[in-house]
Design a protein around this motif. Structure first.
Motif, PDB file in Angstrom:
ATOM      1  N   GLY A   1       5.279   6.677  -1.761  1.00 13.09           N
ATOM      2  CA  GLY A   1       6.111   5.554  -1.369  1.00 13.09           C
ATOM      3  C   GLY A   1       5.430   4.661  -0.358  1.00 13.09           C
ATOM      4  N   VAL A   2       6.228   3.840   0.288  1.00 13.50           N
ATOM      5  CA  VAL A   2       5.736   2.858   1.257  1.00 13.50           C
ATOM      6  C   VAL A   2       6.119   3.304   2.654  1.00 13.50           C
ATOM      7  CG1 VAL A   2       5.832   0.443   1.973  1.00 13.50           C
ATOM      8  CG2 VAL A   2       6.039   1.028  -0.451  1.00 13.50           C
ATOM      9  N   ALA A   3       5.184   3.267   3.564  1.00 15.55           N
ATOM     10  CA  ALA A   3       5.507   3.593   4.959  1.00 15.55           C
ATOM     11  C   ALA A   3       6.599   2.654   5.460  1.00 15.55           C
ATOM     12  CB  ALA A   3       4.266   3.483   5.832  1.00 15.55           C
TER      13      ALA A   3
ATOM     14  N   PRO B   1       0.840  -1.209   0.000  1.00 12.50           N
ATOM     15  CA  PRO B   1       0.000   0.000   0.000  1.00 12.50           C
ATOM     16  C   PRO B   1       0.872   1.255   0.000  1.00 12.50           C
ATOM     17  CG  PRO B   1      -0.812  -1.604   1.596  1.00 12.50           C
ATOM     18  CD  PRO B   1       0.519  -2.117   1.116  1.00 12.50           C
ATOM     19  N   HIS B   2       0.463   2.263  -0.750  1.00 12.69           N
ATOM     20  CA  HIS B   2       1.246   3.485  -0.892  1.00 12.69           C
ATOM     21  C   HIS B   2       0.712   4.590   0.019  1.00 12.69           C
ATOM     22  CE1 HIS B   2       2.198   2.264  -5.340  1.00 12.69           C
ATOM     23  NE2 HIS B   2       2.696   1.430  -4.448  1.00 12.69           N
ATOM     24  N   ARG B   3       1.587   5.539   0.275  1.00 11.64           N
ATOM     25  CA  ARG B   3       1.186   6.789   0.914  1.00 11.64           C
ATOM     26  C   ARG B   3       1.686   7.942   0.045  1.00 11.64           C
ATOM     27  NH1 ARG B   3      -0.298   9.518   5.577  1.00 11.64           N
ATOM     28  NH2 ARG B   3       0.694  11.562   5.760  1.00 11.64           N
TER      29      ARG B   3
ATOM     30  N   HIS C   1       6.697   6.601  12.473  1.00  7.30           N
ATOM     31  CA  HIS C   1       5.816   7.739  12.241  1.00  7.30           C
ATOM     32  C   HIS C   1       5.108   7.570  10.892  1.00  7.30           C
ATOM     33  CE1 HIS C   1       4.618  11.898  11.347  1.00  7.30           C
ATOM     34  NE2 HIS C   1       4.603  12.064  12.648  1.00  7.30           N
ATOM     35  N   PRO C   2       3.829   7.916  10.792  1.00  3.81           N
ATOM     36  CA  PRO C   2       3.086   7.667   9.546  1.00  3.81           C
ATOM     37  C   PRO C   2       3.619   8.416   8.328  1.00  3.81           C
ATOM     38  CG  PRO C   2       1.768   8.940  11.114  1.00  3.81           C
ATOM     39  CD  PRO C   2       2.939   8.409  11.861  1.00  3.81           C
ATOM     40  N   GLN C   3       4.346   9.529   8.542  1.00  4.28           N
ATOM     41  CA  GLN C   3       4.893  10.274   7.404  1.00  4.28           C
ATOM     42  C   GLN C   3       6.314   9.845   7.033  1.00  4.28           C
ATOM     43  OE1 GLN C   3       4.155  14.207   9.080  1.00  4.28           O
ATOM     44  NE2 GLN C   3       2.907  14.708   7.301  1.00  4.28           N
ATOM     45  N   THR C   4       6.867   8.875   7.734  1.00  2.00           N
ATOM     46  CA  THR C   4       8.183   8.362   7.373  1.00  2.00           C
ATOM     47  C   THR C   4       7.997   7.278   6.331  1.00  2.00           C
ATOM     48  OG1 THR C   4       9.101   8.881   9.556  1.00  2.00           O
ATOM     49  CG2 THR C   4      10.277   7.258   8.224  1.00  2.00           C
ATOM     50  N   ILE C   5       8.427   7.577   5.106  1.00  8.19           N
ATOM     51  CA  ILE C   5       8.185   6.661   3.998  1.00  8.19           C
ATOM     52  C   ILE C   5       9.473   6.409   3.220  1.00  8.19           C
ATOM     53  CG2 ILE C   5       5.784   7.434   3.791  1.00  8.19           C
ATOM     54  CD1 ILE C   5       6.596   8.916   1.222  1.00  8.19           C
ATOM     55  N   LEU C   6       9.474   5.312   2.491  1.00 13.57           N
ATOM     56  CA  LEU C   6      10.494   5.023   1.498  1.00 13.57           C
ATOM     57  C   LEU C   6       9.893   5.422   0.159  1.00 13.57           C
ATOM     58  CD1 LEU C   6      11.725   1.540   2.776  1.00 13.57           C
ATOM     59  CD2 LEU C   6      12.520   3.827   3.414  1.00 13.57           C
ATOM     60  N   ALA C   7      10.353   6.551  -0.385  1.00 15.88           N
ATOM     61  CA  ALA C   7       9.709   7.158  -1.547  1.00 15.88           C
ATOM     62  C   ALA C   7      10.359   6.695  -2.842  1.00 15.88           C
ATOM     63  CB  ALA C   7       9.782   8.682  -1.445  1.00 15.88           C
ATOM     64  N   PHE C   8       9.520   6.348  -3.819  1.00 20.05           N
ATOM     65  CA  PHE C   8      10.004   5.974  -5.147  1.00 20.05           C
ATOM     66  C   PHE C   8       9.467   6.906  -6.232  1.00 20.05           C
ATOM     67  CE2 PHE C   8       6.640   2.906  -3.833  1.00 20.05           C
ATOM     68  CZ  PHE C   8       5.595   3.383  -4.618  1.00 20.05           C
ATOM     69  N   ALA C   9       8.681   7.921  -5.855  1.00 19.40           N
ATOM     70  CA  ALA C   9       8.158   8.865  -6.838  1.00 19.40           C
ATOM     71  C   ALA C   9       8.123  10.267  -6.255  1.00 19.40           C
ATOM     72  CB  ALA C   9       6.760   8.458  -7.288  1.00 19.40           C
TER      73      ALA C   9
END
Length: 250
Positions: free
Chosen positions: A136-138, A114-116, A180-188
């Motif tokens: 990205g993904v949380a 699931p993405h955020r 934290h919900p805003q900590t993501i591994l971003a790919f875009a």
């Protein structure tokens, strides 16, 4: 008029709240731990704000027309260039350390999570800012999939950029920021796959901290009990080499 709580105001406010703690602060060990600039800043922000407090998110019309790259714009190593030429098809994000289930995730597998999406402001220690839309993904989802062991306290990020010394860029955060919900591994970024300059194929976004914490060109994640064996022991490349604060909350 909205109230913006700056780093300085946060620390000053916390200082006022310590008026009743002067006897405790007279103990040297407590004083050194509590009132060092970094520990006090970390205590102040986390003591006065909820641990899950969200960084500000912006409207689409507020996105910067150009998102300036921070740090290195291209690792330019033979290994990285080989991955890039193949569209990162052979790239894997390796998750290890204090986990019960080590992982090696492809981009396709990350896309299946699931993405955020979040539109946030990047604040660089050099004094510039830019607003971008990240997808990205949380990080929490990845750590849950790997199943952290009880002793894990920190998450360390290893990057493809060798920084000219062959050691590679590295950074770390603790579990509060990791989950934290805003900590993501971003790919875009801005609805496009990450460009090389912005950290392709994957970068960290830990939105409540300054730009040098946003590790780019991710290759691996380690869950550790201590930062003592990482680089110079301060938890990050610039922390070890330039004395930057490990906790860079804003």
């Amino acid at each position: 008029m909205s109230l913006i709580l700056s780093r300085r105001a946060l620390v000053l406010g916390a200082a006022a709240s310590l008026a009743g703690c002067d006897r405790l602060a007279k103990k040297e060990a407590v004083r050194e731990a509590l009132f060092s600039a970094e520990n006090f800043h970390k205590w102040a922000q986390r003591g006065l704000m909820a641990r899950d407090a969200m960084a500000r998110e912006f409207r689409p019309d507020q996105i910067s027309p150009f998102f300036r790259p921070n740090g290195t714009a291209n690792p330019n190593t033979p290994e990285y260039k080989a991955l890039w030429r193949n569209g990162f098809a052979d790239w894997r994000l390796r998750v290890g350390g204090l986990v019960e289930r080590p992982l090696a995730l492809s981009l396709a597998q990350l896309h299946a999570f699931p993405h955020r999406e979040q539109i946030t402001r990047h604040d660089c220690v050099e004094g510039w800012s830019a607003i971008g839309k990240w997808r990205g993904v949380a990080l929490k989802r990845i750590l849950d999939a790997a199943r952290l062991r009880d002793g894990a306290r920190y998450i360390v990020f290893r990057c493809a950029d060798d920084m000219g010394d062959g050691r590679g860029y590295y950074e770390s955060i603790d579990l509060i920021d990791a989950f934290h919900p805003q900590t993501i591994l971003a790919f875009a970024l801005n609805d496009e796959p990450l460009r090389v300059a912005n950290g392709a194929p994957l970068r960290l976004r830990v939105e409540r901290q300054l730009g040098y914490k946003q590790a780019k060109y991710l290759m691996g994640i380690e869950a550790l009990a201590s930062l003592e064996g990482i680089g110079g022991g301060k938890g990050g490349y610039w922390e070890d080499r330039a004395g930057y604060d490990w906790y860079a909350g804003i």
